[in-house]
Design a protein around this motif. Structure first.
Motif, PDB file in Angstrom:
ATOM      1  N   LEU A  56      -1.988  -2.395  -3.776  1.00  0.00           N
ATOM      2  CA  LEU A  56      -1.837  -3.494  -4.724  1.00  0.00           C
ATOM      3  C   LEU A  56      -2.342  -4.737  -4.029  1.00  0.00           C
ATOM      4  N   ASP A  57      -3.502  -5.237  -4.457  1.00  0.00           N
ATOM      5  CA  ASP A  57      -4.167  -6.321  -3.739  1.00  0.00           C
ATOM      6  C   ASP A  57      -3.699  -7.702  -4.161  1.00  0.00           C
ATOM      7  N   SER A  58      -3.635  -7.983  -5.444  1.00  0.00           N
ATOM      8  CA  SER A  58      -3.253  -9.326  -5.873  1.00  0.00           C
ATOM      9  C   SER A  58      -2.799  -9.326  -7.325  1.00  0.00           C
ATOM     10  N   PHE A  59      -2.050 -10.388  -7.659  1.00  0.00           N
ATOM     11  CA  PHE A  59      -1.569 -10.581  -9.027  1.00  0.00           C
ATOM     12  C   PHE A  59      -1.462 -12.079  -9.263  1.00  0.00           C
ATOM     13  N   CYS A  60      -1.959 -12.566 -10.402  1.00  0.00           N
ATOM     14  CA  CYS A  60      -1.865 -13.993 -10.689  1.00  0.00           C
ATOM     15  C   CYS A  60      -1.548 -14.213 -12.158  1.00  0.00           C
ATOM     16  N   VAL A  61      -0.859 -15.329 -12.430  1.00  0.00           N
ATOM     17  CA  VAL A  61      -0.537 -15.760 -13.788  1.00  0.00           C
ATOM     18  C   VAL A  61      -0.866 -17.238 -13.878  1.00  0.00           C
ATOM     19  N   GLU A  62      -1.577 -17.658 -14.938  1.00  0.00           N
ATOM     20  CA  GLU A  62      -1.932 -19.053 -15.134  1.00  0.00           C
ATOM     21  C   GLU A  62      -1.648 -19.472 -16.569  1.00  0.00           C
ATOM     22  N   PHE A  67     -10.015  -1.884  -8.890  1.00  0.00           N
ATOM     23  CA  PHE A  67      -9.756  -1.997 -10.318  1.00  0.00           C
ATOM     24  C   PHE A  67      -9.254  -3.412 -10.617  1.00  0.00           C
ATOM     25  N   ASP A  68      -9.760  -3.992 -11.698  1.00  0.00           N
ATOM     26  CA  ASP A  68      -9.358  -5.327 -12.136  1.00  0.00           C
ATOM     27  C   ASP A  68      -8.884  -5.260 -13.572  1.00  0.00           C
ATOM     28  N   LEU A  69      -7.755  -5.903 -13.830  1.00  0.00           N
ATOM     29  CA  LEU A  69      -7.209  -5.987 -15.181  1.00  0.00           C
ATOM     30  C   LEU A  69      -7.000  -7.455 -15.514  1.00  0.00           C
ATOM     31  N   THR A 109       0.850  -1.188   0.000  1.00  0.00           N
ATOM     32  CA  THR A 109       0.000   0.000   0.000  1.00  0.00           C
ATOM     33  C   THR A 109       0.883   1.235   0.000  1.00  0.00           C
ATOM     34  N   PHE A 110       0.595   2.146  -0.926  1.00  0.00           N
ATOM     35  CA  PHE A 110       1.325   3.401  -1.040  1.00  0.00           C
ATOM     36  C   PHE A 110       0.313   4.538  -0.932  1.00  0.00           C
ATOM     37  N   GLY A 111       0.142   5.065   0.251  1.00  0.00           N
ATOM     38  CA  GLY A 111      -0.850   6.112   0.451  1.00  0.00           C
ATOM     39  C   GLY A 111      -2.243   5.590   0.150  1.00  0.00           C
ATOM     40  N   PRO A 112      -2.971   6.225  -0.771  1.00  0.00           N
ATOM     41  CA  PRO A 112      -4.329   5.756  -1.093  1.00  0.00           C
ATOM     42  C   PRO A 112      -4.351   4.553  -2.049  1.00  0.00           C
ATOM     43  N   LEU A 113      -3.184   4.180  -2.605  1.00  0.00           N
ATOM     44  CA  LEU A 113      -3.119   3.113  -3.595  1.00  0.00           C
ATOM     45  C   LEU A 113      -2.674   1.802  -2.943  1.00  0.00           C
ATOM     46  N   TYR A 136      -2.871 -18.615 -21.900  1.00  0.00           N
ATOM     47  CA  TYR A 136      -2.371 -17.933 -20.717  1.00  0.00           C
ATOM     48  C   TYR A 136      -3.421 -16.959 -20.190  1.00  0.00           C
ATOM     49  N   TYR A 137      -3.308 -16.672 -18.913  1.00  0.00           N
ATOM     50  CA  TYR A 137      -4.156 -15.650 -18.299  1.00  0.00           C
ATOM     51  C   TYR A 137      -3.347 -14.898 -17.256  1.00  0.00           C
ATOM     52  N   GLY A 138      -3.473 -13.592 -17.265  1.00  0.00           N
ATOM     53  CA  GLY A 138      -2.859 -12.751 -16.245  1.00  0.00           C
ATOM     54  C   GLY A 138      -3.900 -11.812 -15.674  1.00  0.00           C
ATOM     55  N   GLY A 139      -3.932 -11.695 -14.355  1.00  0.00           N
ATOM     56  CA  GLY A 139      -4.903 -10.821 -13.706  1.00  0.00           C
ATOM     57  C   GLY A 139      -4.265 -10.033 -12.591  1.00  0.00           C
ATOM     58  N   ALA A 140      -4.702  -8.805 -12.420  1.00  0.00           N
ATOM     59  CA  ALA A 140      -4.184  -7.948 -11.351  1.00  0.00           C
ATOM     60  C   ALA A 140      -5.338  -7.166 -10.741  1.00  0.00           C
ATOM     61  N   LYS A 141      -5.254  -6.966  -9.421  1.00  0.00           N
ATOM     62  CA  LYS A 141      -6.241  -6.179  -8.694  1.00  0.00           C
ATOM     63  C   LYS A 141      -5.518  -5.118  -7.880  1.00  0.00           C
ATOM     64  N   PHE A 142      -6.039  -3.900  -7.969  1.00  0.00           N
ATOM     65  CA  PHE A 142      -5.502  -2.825  -7.138  1.00  0.00           C
ATOM     66  C   PHE A 142      -6.637  -1.886  -6.767  1.00  0.00           C
ATOM     67  N   ARG A 143      -6.410  -1.085  -5.733  1.00  0.00           N
ATOM     68  CA  ARG A 143      -7.456  -0.199  -5.218  1.00  0.00           C
ATOM     69  C   ARG A 143      -6.938   1.217  -5.053  1.00  0.00           C
TER      70      ARG A 143
END
Length: 518
Positions: A409-415, A459-461, A403-407, A446-453
């Protein structure tokens, strides 16, 4: 002054000034009560007292009436004096009923009939003596009840508990996303309504999830309203049984996107599921020993895995699934093993799990620490064609990154999904036995996913070259003989339940979503 102090103690200490002793008269002959009914009555009493302590008098009253619904005097009625006194207090001090004092006198007198020395009833009945004649008239009626919403004349019938706000929780979410995949560009808004019935004294709970979706346009008309979950659950430490509609994906596989091969990658299913947890240990009990906490057996049944237009409720499409799950903790590495097996009655697609026979998968999830896990699954959708229907997936997931101030980084996955076959007949991996020019070679996806707030906005990518191999979405009119016009089931979805399908394995589709829960 004594009266005020007593009332304060009664209200704020939940009636601890009660006397729980009773003078018991002989039991009327020919009247019995079974132990199960006694437990139900006592549960009503305990719930009523909890509601009373929370100042929820409108809920406490019917519970306490139900708790005293068996007429006559019996040795097991140890809570009747407390119930009567509490109802007297509710009517005297918290009721707008025009006959509230008469009802208060009635309940105080019922308490004193069982315990003449009850301090609370003796004190407060003096304040309502003027309503004695009205109370006696109420007592003279065949059913002396103070609440018309609950009538209990039978000694063998217990009313159902009344729903109340404290027995459920709700949550709402809004997500807006942009997606580019095989269907083109999509901009859509989703609204989700979640309602959960809290676990009650009867060991039951329930879950409701409704999703509303709308594509981008100036119209207010929604695209669809879907029931994503509607589940009733009976839960005890030794058993869990659910029936209705629910998400089974995470039960079968540790994957986020790929996996769940015995059920063709499906997430939401209609059916019944039974989980039997078992417990045992191996070795000495210390942190460095070899341990195995919960072992569980899961059984799932559904009449059909097909889409609504293809469903026939004649048991021909029935699917039965069972799983053995256990965990091993070796030197701090928590590993979860899943052995999944499924059976179907009818051979709808030979190169799938709906092959009229057996299907299986093996899955492993290893938690390296609280923030890192690696996992995988090997599946064969038709073991009779082992070299033509087998597939594997592997993945890695990082969570709670920083966590950097209001930001945050919740999770990151690669499959990665690896087809371990290359069949010219398996339509679920790209083959087309009817028109070889339309066939696609099986390939790694392949699949890549990232979550951040950003504070509370999530936000989900997601990005993938998935073409829905080994799912029902692979079936169409060009590669099979089917009566309907399109796929017979859904394909891969991200954790938000949004499908992402690439035009081919050489092109990557992507999705970006912003959402908030409230």
């Amino acid at each position: 002054m004594i009266k005020k102090l007593l009332f304060f103690a009664y209200v704020f200490l939940g009636g601890l000034t009660f006397s729980y002793s009773q003078s018991i008269s002989p039991t009327p002959s020919g009247t019995t009560t079974d132990p199960g009914q006694i437990i139900n009555l006592k549960n009503h009493f305990e719930q009523g007292m909890k509601d009373f302590q929370l100042n929820s008098y409108e809920f406490a009253l019917p519970e306490l009436i139900a708790a005293t619904s068996v007429q006559g005097v019996f040795p097991w009625q140890t809570w009747y004096v407390s119930s009567y006194t509490t109802m007297g207090v509710i009517y005297e001090f918290h009721s707008k009923d025009p006959k509230n004092k008469a009802y208060a006198y009635m309940y105080y007198s019922l308490a004193l009939a069982r315990d003449p020395n009850n301090v609370t009833a003796n004190l407060y009945i003096k304040d309502v003596l003027s309503s004695k004649s009205d109370a006696l008239a109420i007592l003279a009626t065949p059913t002396p009840l103070a609440d018309g919403t609950l009538k209990t004349n039978s000694e063998s019938w217990i009313p159902a508990p009344m729903p109340k706000d404290s027995s459920r929780s709700s949550m709402y979410s809004i997500n807006s996303f942009y997606k580019w995949d095989a269907s083109g560009s999509t901009l859509e808004t989703l609204g989700d309504i979640f309602v959960h019935k809290k676990l009650d004294q009867y060991s039951t709970t329930g879950d409701l999830w409704i999703r509303v979706s709308k594509d981008l346009s100036s119209s207010d008309t929604i695209g669809s309203v879907d029931l994503w979950e509607g589940k009733i659950t009976f839960l005890e430490p030794w058993l869990q049984f659910s029936v209705g509609r629910f998400d089974i994906f995470s039960t079968v596989t540790p994957g986020s996107f790929f996996g769940n091969y015995p059920l063709m990658g499906l997430h939401r299913v209609d059916g019944a599921i039974l989980v039997l947890p078992l417990f045992f240990k191996v070795g000495i009990d210390n942190l460095d020993s070899f341990q195995s906490p919960p072992l569980s057996l899961t059984f799932f049944y559904t009449p059909s895995l097909l889409e609504a237009q293809d469903v026939k409720l004649d048991t021909d499409q029935a699917f039965f699934f069972t799983q053995l799950r256990f965990r091993l903790n070796v030197f701090g590495l928590l590993s979860t093993f899943r052995t999944n097996m499924g059976w179907t009655n009818t051979d709808y697609f030979t190169y799938s799990s709906l092959n009229g026979g057996f299907t299986f998968s093996e899955a492993l999830d290893v938690t390296v620490d609280n923030n890192l896990s690696v996992y995988g699954e090997f599946g064969d959708q038709n073991p009779a064609l082992f070299n033509e229907t087998d597939v594997a997936m592997a993945g890695i997931k990082l969570s709670k990154l920083a966590t950097f101030g209001p930001l945050s980084l919740d999770s990151f996955c690669v499959e990665i999904q690896l087809p371990l076959e290359n069949s010219s007949n398996n339509i679920f991996s790209g083959a087309n036995p009817f028109n070889h020019t339309l066939a696609q070679n099986s390939a790694n996806t392949y699949y890549g996913g990232a979550k951040f707030r950003l504070q509370d906005i999530a936000f989900d990518l997601g990005i993938t070259n998935n073409v829905d191999d080994f799912t029902l979405n692979r079936v169409n009119q060009t590669n099979s003989i089917i009566p309907n016009v399109g796929p017979i089931g859904p394909g891969r979805e991200n954790e938000l339940g949004i499908p992402i399908v690439s035009p081919s394995t050489n092109v990557f589709a992507f999705l970006f979503d912003a959402g908030i829960n409230f």
